[in-house]
Scaffold this motif. Structure first.
Motif, PDB file in Angstrom:
ATOM      1  N   SER A 167       2.511   1.572  -3.045  1.00  0.00           N
ATOM      2  CA  SER A 167       1.680   2.053  -4.823  1.00  0.00           C
ATOM      3  C   SER A 167       1.483   4.132  -4.257  1.00  0.00           C
ATOM      4  N   LEU A 201      -0.335  -0.969  -9.833  1.00  0.00           N
ATOM      5  CA  LEU A 201       0.229  -1.989  -9.631  1.00  0.00           C
ATOM      6  C   LEU A 201      -0.258  -3.515  -9.765  1.00  0.00           C
ATOM      7  N   VAL A 231       0.458  -1.227   0.021  1.00  0.00           N
ATOM      8  CA  VAL A 231      -0.376  -0.091  -0.150  1.00  0.00           C
ATOM      9  C   VAL A 231       0.408   1.224  -0.342  1.00  0.00           C
ATOM     10  N   SER A 289      -5.113   1.077  -1.784  1.00  0.00           N
ATOM     11  CA  SER A 289      -4.333   0.774  -2.374  1.00  0.00           C
ATOM     12  C   SER A 289      -4.778   2.651  -3.140  1.00  0.00           C
ATOM     13  N   HIS A 290      -3.586   3.038  -3.073  1.00  0.00           N
ATOM     14  CA  HIS A 290      -3.505   4.264  -3.394  1.00  0.00           C
ATOM     15  C   HIS A 290      -3.358   4.775  -5.494  1.00  0.00           C
ATOM     16  N   LEU A 346      -4.860  -4.475  -0.476  1.00  0.00           N
ATOM     17  CA  LEU A 346      -4.766  -3.504  -1.826  1.00  0.00           C
ATOM     18  C   LEU A 346      -6.655  -2.594  -2.247  1.00  0.00           C
ATOM     19  N   VAL A 387      -5.263  -0.836  -9.011  1.00  0.00           N
ATOM     20  CA  VAL A 387      -4.428  -2.462  -8.517  1.00  0.00           C
ATOM     21  C   VAL A 387      -4.973  -3.476 -10.073  1.00  0.00           C
TER      22      VAL A 387
END
Length: 301
Positions: free
Chosen positions: A251, A257, A248, A283-284, A279, A287
């Protein structure tokens, strides 16, 4: 970093599931940019989920859903075409439920894109939601678009590598990095507490477990560098008490990702491992889960 390789996977065209929510529209724009990058088609898909409801929904309600769904597809396609005038866009209205419908069209088009939160069919990605089931049971790559449209590009594509079985995932990430003219970062992380019971005080064994991850990373990196000789490939290895936390955080500095999605049988059907699940929540960046098939059972990944 231009050029391509015949050894890389064919990423195919792109299908995006929409439901009229703002996050679905963001996903549609993201998918359109991806389709344009691939020089392929964008297929916009809406699932009305009326196929099995005709016994208790009136004809008037079904017709209203049909009209609203068609209108929403038309509006979404028009918005995408205005922003990407040279992109070939198709639409499809389906009476199927979103999971079955997107699995069907995803198998046809190659890559499925969904927003991380939505209305009706695509609710927020919490356990048991439609979006999570799409990712968990898909046999083709699924991209969950997280982050906003205004995110600055970092020029980095990130791929999580646990062992040699993640080579196909890394290949997909390498092809994507080529298209984006980006750097590929292969990252392995392991949980130092995972081996506490088996290793106890045998620190040499702990080092050996860590070495397996590093050797797996090197093996995958060597293969990718050999198949994509003009691509810049960096590697990172990190130990932590939380693999998900490492990914994370990484990311934050990636445009996309990649992770090989292990599936395991669950009470309500196939389920993702804990790391992939985390994720999709945190996640930023978007994904992409690439189906992973190996001879090992699902664990924390």
């Amino acid at each position: 970093m231009g050029g391509s390789t015949r050894l890389g996977p064919d990423l195919g065209s792109v299908v995006v599931g929409v439901d009229g929510s703002s996050t679905a529209l963001t996903a549609a724009f993201w998918a359109a940019a991806e389709a344009a990058r691939r020089n392929s088609t964008l297929h916009i898909f809406y699932a009305a989920d009326t196929a099995d409801r005709s016994f208790y929904l009136s004809a008037q309600i079904i017709e209203r859903v049909h009209v609203e769904g068609r209108d929403m597809l038309e509006v979404t396609a028009a918005a995408v075409s205005e922003r990407f005038p040279t992109l070939y866009v198709t639409t499809e209205y389906s009476r199927l439920d979103p999971v079955s419908g997107l699995h069907r069209v995803g198998a046809k088009y190659g890559t499925t894109v969904v927003g991380h939160r939505g209305l009706g069919g695509f609710e927020s990605l919490r356990l048991g939601s439609v979006g999570l089931r799409i990712a968990a049971a898909a046999t083709t790559p699924v991209i969950v678009v997280r982050g906003g449209e205004d995110l600055a590009e970092s020029g980095v594509v990130l791929a999580a590598v646990r062992d040699e079985y993640d080579l196909e995932c890394a290949r997909h990430a390498a092809r994507e990095a080529e298209l984006r003219k980006a750097t590929l970062c292969l990252l392995t992380a392991w949980n130092v507490l995972q081996y506490a019971k088996t290793a106890a005080t045998m620190l040499d064994d702990v080092d050996e477990f860590a070495g397996r991850h590093v050797r797996g990373l090197k093996s995958v990196a060597d293969r990718v560098r050999g198949e994509f000789p003009v691509l810049t490939v960096n590697t990172e290895a990190e130990k932590s008490v939380s693999v998900a936390r490492v990914l994370v955080e990484a990311s934050r500095h990636a445009d996309l990702l990649f992770m090989g999605g292990r599936r395991s049988p669950g009470y309500f059907g196939p389920a993702l491992g804990r790391t992939a699940h985390s994720l999709l929540h945190h996640s930023h960046c978007p994904v992409e889960l690439v189906p992973r098939h190996d001879d090992q059972g699902s664990d924390a990944s």
